[in-house]
Design a protein around this motif. Structure first.
Motif, PDB file in Angstrom:
ATOM      1  N   VAL A  47      35.151  54.577  32.221  1.00 54.35           N
ATOM      2  CA  VAL A  47      35.433  55.377  33.468  1.00 54.35           C
ATOM      3  C   VAL A  47      34.086  55.296  34.507  1.00 54.35           C
ATOM      4  N   ARG A  48      33.186  55.584  33.796  1.00 59.05           N
ATOM      5  CA  ARG A  48      31.668  55.571  34.598  1.00 59.05           C
ATOM      6  C   ARG A  48      31.238  54.139  35.048  1.00 59.05           C
ATOM      7  N   ALA A  49      31.591  53.197  34.132  1.00 59.67           N
ATOM      8  CA  ALA A  49      31.244  51.832  34.515  1.00 59.67           C
ATOM      9  C   ALA A  49      31.942  51.287  35.646  1.00 59.67           C
ATOM     10  N   GLU A  50      33.566  51.718  35.465  1.00 60.60           N
ATOM     11  CA  GLU A  50      34.363  51.257  36.729  1.00 60.60           C
ATOM     12  C   GLU A  50      34.059  51.781  37.940  1.00 60.60           C
ATOM     13  N   ALA A  51      33.488  53.223  37.741  1.00 60.94           N
ATOM     14  CA  ALA A  51      33.215  54.043  39.134  1.00 60.94           C
ATOM     15  C   ALA A  51      32.136  53.632  39.846  1.00 60.94           C
ATOM     16  N   ARG A  52      31.198  52.716  39.000  1.00 66.51           N
ATOM     17  CA  ARG A  52      29.807  52.297  39.573  1.00 66.51           C
ATOM     18  C   ARG A  52      30.243  51.064  40.288  1.00 66.51           C
ATOM     19  N   LYS A  53      31.460  50.517  40.016  1.00 65.44           N
ATOM     20  CA  LYS A  53      31.905  49.241  40.714  1.00 65.44           C
ATOM     21  C   LYS A  53      32.598  49.445  42.219  1.00 65.44           C
ATOM     22  N   ILE A  54      32.575  50.749  42.581  1.00 62.66           N
ATOM     23  CA  ILE A  54      33.394  51.198  43.699  1.00 62.66           C
ATOM     24  C   ILE A  54      32.321  50.981  44.669  1.00 62.66           C
ATOM     25  N   VAL A  55      33.013  50.359  45.791  1.00 69.42           N
ATOM     26  CA  VAL A  55      32.028  49.926  47.245  1.00 69.42           C
ATOM     27  C   VAL A  55      32.580  51.062  48.110  1.00 69.42           C
ATOM     28  N   TRP A  56      31.960  51.892  48.508  1.00 69.60           N
ATOM     29  CA  TRP A  56      32.164  53.037  49.332  1.00 69.60           C
ATOM     30  C   TRP A  56      32.077  52.404  50.991  1.00 69.60           C
ATOM     31  N   PRO A  57      33.061  52.603  52.172  1.00 73.52           N
ATOM     32  CA  PRO A  57      32.712  51.966  53.292  1.00 73.52           C
ATOM     33  C   PRO A  57      31.428  53.052  53.948  1.00 73.52           C
TER      34      PRO A  57
END
Length: 99
Positions: A47-57
């Motif tokens: 979950v943390r690895a996927e959360a690091r992939k998020i690109v926030w606007p």
């Protein structure tokens, strides 16, 4: 004379494929892969690895998107107000003919 091939590559006999014409029935079923158990620690690390992939606007992108949504809401509300007014006028006109 060669027989025509179907897009799947099977030769056809009349309107049927050669396998269907000869009565042969083959069924290929993929067995589901066995599910692996994931430990809670491994789950949270994924979950943390996927959360690091998020690109926030950025703030600018958020502002522009918000303004565009507001403009579209204004356009839609004006459209529906005009349609509602026109339909109300038309229904009053049609109902007024019967009096």
């Amino acid at each position: 004379m060669a027989k025509a091939k179907t897009p799947g590559g099977r030769r056809t006999v009349g309107n049927q494929t050669a396998a269907a014409a000869s009565g042969a029935a083959t069924v290929a079923v993929d067995a589901p892969a066995p599910k692996k158990k994931t430990s809670p620690a491994q789950f949270f690390s994924q979950v943390r690895a996927e959360a690091r992939k998020i690109v926030w606007p950025s703030r600018k992108e958020t502002w522009i998107t918000s303004v565009m949504v507001f403009i579209m809401v204004l356009i839609a509300s004006a459209f529906f107000w005009i349609v509602d007014t026109g339909l109300g006028f038309a229904s009053r006109f049609i109902l007024g003919l019967g009096q």
